[in-house]
Design a protein around this motif. Structure first.
Motif, PDB file in Angstrom:
ATOM      1  N   TYR A  21       0.841  -1.194   0.000  1.00 28.94           N
ATOM      2  CA  TYR A  21       0.000   0.000   0.000  1.00 28.94           C
ATOM      3  C   TYR A  21       0.878   1.246   0.000  1.00 28.94           C
ATOM      4  O   TYR A  21       1.858   1.335   0.740  1.00 28.94           O
ATOM      5  CB  TYR A  21      -0.914   0.013   1.219  1.00 28.94           C
ATOM      6  N   ASN A  22       0.514   2.212  -0.833  1.00 32.24           N
ATOM      7  CA  ASN A  22       1.234   3.476  -0.942  1.00 32.24           C
ATOM      8  C   ASN A  22       2.651   3.254  -1.487  1.00 32.24           C
ATOM      9  O   ASN A  22       3.012   2.141  -1.865  1.00 32.24           O
ATOM     10  CB  ASN A  22       1.229   4.210   0.403  1.00 32.24           C
ATOM     11  N   VAL A  23       3.436   4.285  -1.528  1.00 30.21           N
ATOM     12  CA  VAL A  23       4.753   4.208  -2.171  1.00 30.21           C
ATOM     13  C   VAL A  23       5.852   4.412  -1.131  1.00 30.21           C
ATOM     14  O   VAL A  23       5.645   5.086  -0.122  1.00 30.21           O
ATOM     15  CB  VAL A  23       4.883   5.271  -3.282  1.00 30.21           C
ATOM     16  N   PRO A  24       7.028   3.830  -1.366  1.00 35.49           N
ATOM     17  CA  PRO A  24       8.138   4.038  -0.433  1.00 35.49           C
ATOM     18  C   PRO A  24       8.551   5.511  -0.412  1.00 35.49           C
ATOM     19  O   PRO A  24       8.574   6.169  -1.452  1.00 35.49           O
ATOM     20  CB  PRO A  24       9.256   3.166  -1.003  1.00 35.49           C
ATOM     21  N   LEU A  25       8.863   6.024   0.766  1.00 33.12           N
ATOM     22  CA  LEU A  25       9.334   7.402   0.912  1.00 33.12           C
ATOM     23  C   LEU A  25      10.650   7.402   1.680  1.00 33.12           C
ATOM     24  O   LEU A  25      10.856   6.578   2.579  1.00 33.12           O
ATOM     25  CB  LEU A  25       8.309   8.261   1.669  1.00 33.12           C
ATOM     26  N   SER A  26      11.511   8.335   1.350  1.00 34.57           N
ATOM     27  CA  SER A  26      12.725   8.532   2.127  1.00 34.57           C
ATOM     28  C   SER A  26      12.354   9.160   3.464  1.00 34.57           C
ATOM     29  O   SER A  26      11.239   9.662   3.657  1.00 34.57           O
ATOM     30  CB  SER A  26      13.688   9.450   1.375  1.00 34.57           C
ATOM     31  N   LEU A  27      13.298   9.161   4.394  1.00 34.71           N
ATOM     32  CA  LEU A  27      13.038   9.776   5.691  1.00 34.71           C
ATOM     33  C   LEU A  27      12.709  11.254   5.530  1.00 34.71           C
ATOM     34  O   LEU A  27      11.792  11.778   6.190  1.00 34.71           O
ATOM     35  CB  LEU A  27      14.245   9.590   6.610  1.00 34.71           C
ATOM     36  N   GLU A  28      13.413  11.938   4.651  1.00 38.00           N
ATOM     37  CA  GLU A  28      13.113  13.357   4.426  1.00 38.00           C
ATOM     38  C   GLU A  28      11.707  13.536   3.861  1.00 38.00           C
ATOM     39  O   GLU A  28      10.970  14.447   4.275  1.00 38.00           O
ATOM     40  CB  GLU A  28      14.131  13.993   3.489  1.00 38.00           C
ATOM     41  N   ASN A  52      19.636   5.153  12.795  1.00 39.50           N
ATOM     42  CA  ASN A  52      20.763   4.567  13.531  1.00 39.50           C
ATOM     43  C   ASN A  52      21.885   5.593  13.579  1.00 39.50           C
ATOM     44  O   ASN A  52      21.768   6.700  13.039  1.00 39.50           O
ATOM     45  CB  ASN A  52      21.218   3.255  12.886  1.00 39.50           C
ATOM     46  N   PHE A  53      22.979   5.244  14.205  1.00 39.19           N
ATOM     47  CA  PHE A  53      24.067   6.196  14.393  1.00 39.19           C
ATOM     48  C   PHE A  53      24.726   6.612  13.081  1.00 39.19           C
ATOM     49  O   PHE A  53      25.327   7.694  13.006  1.00 39.19           O
ATOM     50  CB  PHE A  53      25.112   5.607  15.347  1.00 39.19           C
ATOM     51  N   ASP A  57      23.793  12.604  12.169  1.00 40.22           N
ATOM     52  CA  ASP A  57      23.929  14.016  11.810  1.00 40.22           C
ATOM     53  C   ASP A  57      22.883  14.431  10.784  1.00 40.22           C
ATOM     54  O   ASP A  57      22.296  15.512  10.879  1.00 40.22           O
ATOM     55  CB  ASP A  57      25.335  14.286  11.264  1.00 40.22           C
ATOM     56  N   GLU A  58      22.632  13.557   9.807  1.00 40.85           N
ATOM     57  CA  GLU A  58      21.611  13.854   8.795  1.00 40.85           C
ATOM     58  C   GLU A  58      20.232  13.917   9.433  1.00 40.85           C
ATOM     59  O   GLU A  58      19.405  14.779   9.090  1.00 40.85           O
ATOM     60  CB  GLU A  58      21.647  12.792   7.692  1.00 40.85           C
ATOM     61  N   LEU A  59      19.966  13.011  10.376  1.00 40.33           N
ATOM     62  CA  LEU A  59      18.673  13.013  11.065  1.00 40.33           C
ATOM     63  C   LEU A  59      18.473  14.305  11.839  1.00 40.33           C
ATOM     64  O   LEU A  59      17.386  14.908  11.796  1.00 40.33           O
ATOM     65  CB  LEU A  59      18.586  11.805  12.002  1.00 40.33           C
ATOM     66  N   LYS A  60      19.497  14.747  12.540  1.00 41.69           N
ATOM     67  CA  LYS A  60      19.394  16.012  13.282  1.00 41.69           C
ATOM     68  C   LYS A  60      19.079  17.165  12.341  1.00 41.69           C
ATOM     69  O   LYS A  60      18.265  18.039  12.667  1.00 41.69           O
ATOM     70  CB  LYS A  60      20.702  16.281  14.033  1.00 41.69           C
ATOM     71  N   ARG A  61      19.720  17.163  11.176  1.00 44.65           N
ATOM     72  CA  ARG A  61      19.469  18.225  10.202  1.00 44.65           C
ATOM     73  C   ARG A  61      18.024  18.198   9.714  1.00 44.65           C
ATOM     74  O   ARG A  61      17.359  19.252   9.641  1.00 44.65           O
ATOM     75  CB  ARG A  61      20.425  18.076   9.015  1.00 44.65           C
ATOM     76  N   PHE A 109      21.075   5.937  21.452  1.00 44.98           N
ATOM     77  CA  PHE A 109      20.649   6.727  20.296  1.00 44.98           C
ATOM     78  C   PHE A 109      19.634   7.786  20.704  1.00 44.98           C
ATOM     79  O   PHE A 109      19.701   8.934  20.244  1.00 44.98           O
ATOM     80  CB  PHE A 109      20.056   5.813  19.218  1.00 44.98           C
ATOM     81  N   ALA A 110      18.687   7.415  21.563  1.00 48.92           N
ATOM     82  CA  ALA A 110      17.695   8.377  22.037  1.00 48.92           C
ATOM     83  C   ALA A 110      18.375   9.561  22.710  1.00 48.92           C
ATOM     84  O   ALA A 110      18.018  10.725  22.470  1.00 48.92           O
ATOM     85  CB  ALA A 110      16.730   7.698  23.006  1.00 48.92           C
ATOM     86  N   GLN A 111      19.375   9.271  23.531  1.00 49.65           N
ATOM     87  CA  GLN A 111      20.103  10.335  24.221  1.00 49.65           C
ATOM     88  C   GLN A 111      20.845  11.218  23.216  1.00 49.65           C
ATOM     89  O   GLN A 111      20.863  12.452  23.348  1.00 49.65           O
ATOM     90  CB  GLN A 111      21.078   9.725  25.217  1.00 49.65           C
ATOM     91  N   ALA A 112      21.420  10.602  22.196  1.00 47.76           N
ATOM     92  CA  ALA A 112      22.175  11.365  21.196  1.00 47.76           C
ATOM     93  C   ALA A 112      21.280  12.274  20.365  1.00 47.76           C
ATOM     94  O   ALA A 112      21.711  13.351  19.941  1.00 47.76           O
ATOM     95  CB  ALA A 112      22.937  10.400  20.284  1.00 47.76           C
ATOM     96  N   ILE A 113      20.043  11.846  20.130  1.00 49.85           N
ATOM     97  CA  ILE A 113      19.132  12.634  19.288  1.00 49.85           C
ATOM     98  C   ILE A 113      18.252  13.571  20.113  1.00 49.85           C
ATOM     99  O   ILE A 113      17.529  14.414  19.580  1.00 49.85           O
ATOM    100  CB  ILE A 113      18.266  11.698  18.400  1.00 49.85           C
ATOM    101  N   GLY A 114      18.268  13.399  21.444  1.00 46.77           N
ATOM    102  CA  GLY A 114      17.475  14.259  22.309  1.00 46.77           C
ATOM    103  C   GLY A 114      16.078  13.741  22.596  1.00 46.77           C
ATOM    104  O   GLY A 114      15.201  14.512  23.012  1.00 46.77           O
ATOM    105  N   ALA A 115      15.854  12.443  22.404  1.00 50.41           N
ATOM    106  CA  ALA A 115      14.548  11.843  22.729  1.00 50.41           C
ATOM    107  C   ALA A 115      14.499  11.501  24.214  1.00 50.41           C
ATOM    108  O   ALA A 115      15.523  11.155  24.811  1.00 50.41           O
ATOM    109  CB  ALA A 115      14.316  10.589  21.896  1.00 50.41           C
TER     110      ALA A 115
END
Length: 322
Positions: A21-28, A52-53, A57-61, A109-115
């Motif tokens: 169902y639906n189409v694949p999407l990138s995280l962005e 993941n680690f 940096d890309e996730l934070k951006r 990872f949660a701590q690194a990303i601020g979750a």
């Protein structure tokens, strides 16, 4: 008003046994879609398969670019080959250790990303047949593994999500009461419960009552919202099958001054993704607003009435308006 989040894989392609169902999407692309949904500002992210680690940096951006907050890191302890017959309750000590390590890494990872939390639903830990598991041993393994994972970095609380079944015929942690007993035995105030409205409903429980039990026992609670027909975890949109039940659930969330995220765990298979999640936000907030208009004290008085038809007449007039 509630804070609203979504489990991000539901924003892209989903699958069942028969169809995609639906189409694949990138995280962005998922974050862009999320940010377009009115009232939605949070994301529950899946570790280690979605985030993941390597992409930290890309996730934070991306989070900063699209104004998305992390509601929780959901650690997946079921997809690996070694976890298929159970991770946290495996008879093999190295497998249990690896499952615990996954949760510890998710906390890092949660701590690194601020979750502020990690949530885990131990879906592969269960059984299908009689004499397939030693229930005493599996209970003790749950105490040991979740206990060890919870003690690691207690400043990042661990929330355990219960579910009646899937992927196992019966999960070891299938309801709120058993999960509460487990947490009480561990004696760790930084271990809580992820309460999924639909898991409670199709587990033949009353979501508002289970929420009340968690509150009464002083258990930290994080909430997933959706709906179903009481037979299976269909992940329909909120109020679509059990409106009065959902109204009661929202009332108790307000009664207990719930401040955490309402995270949509719903699957838009044959409907528009953005419109469905917007409906979750809209329905939850409209019910909350209507309760405020009627007054919490009015509901408190309703609960004191002994003649239920008087209660129903009030609900009929205030909510159904027919």
């Amino acid at each position: 008003m509630f804070k609203h989040a979504v489990i991000t894989p539901f924003l892209g392609q989903t699958k069942d046994r028969f169809a995609d169902y639906n189409v694949p999407l990138s995280l962005e692309e998922k974050f862009k879609l999320l940010s377009s949904i009115d009232g939605m500002s949070g994301a529950e992210l899946i570790y280690p398969y979605e985030v993941n680690f390597e992409i930290l940096d890309e996730l934070k951006r991306l989070l900063a670019q699209y104004g998305v907050h992390v509601a929780a890191i959901n650690v997946n302890v079921k997809a690996e080959e070694e976890f298929k017959s159970g991770g946290l309750t495996s008879p093999d000590a190295p497998v249990r250790a690896r499952a615990v390590q996954y949760i510890k890494e998710a906390k890092d990872f949660a701590q690194a990303i601020g979750a502020d939390k990690v949530t885990c639903c131990p879906l592969s830990d269960g059984y299908e047949f009689h004499f397939q598991a030693d229930y005493v041993e599996t209970w003790n393994r749950l105490l040991d593994t979740f206990g060890e994972a919870g003690e690691y970095k207690p400043e990042v609380p661990l929330f355990i999500e219960y579910k009646p079944n899937e992927v196992r015929g019966r999960c070891f942690l299938e309801n709120a009461a058993k999960t509460i007993v487990l947490i009480k035995r561990m004696g760790n105030e930084n271990i809580g419960v992820t309460m999924d409205y639909g898991h409670s409903l199709y587990g033949d429980n009353n979501p508002a009552e289970e929420l009340s039990l968690l509150h009464s026992e002083g258990i930290k609670t994080y909430v997933h919202i959706n709906d179903n027909d009481g037979k299976w975890d269909w992940d329909f949109f909120c109020g679509s099958r059990n409106l009065m039940s959902y109204i009661e659930f929202i009332y108790y969330l307000k009664k207990f001054n719930y401040q955490d995220w309402l995270t949509s765990d719903a699957s838009p298979t044959r409907v528009d993704i953005a419109k469905m999640f917007a409906a979750n936000v809209r329905m939850s907030n409209k019910i909350s607003t209507r309760i405020d208009e009627i007054g919490m004290s009015t509901f408190e008085e309703l609960l004191k009435k002994r003649e239920y038809m008087d209660v129903w007449a009030a609900l009929e007039g205030n909510f159904l308006k027919i």
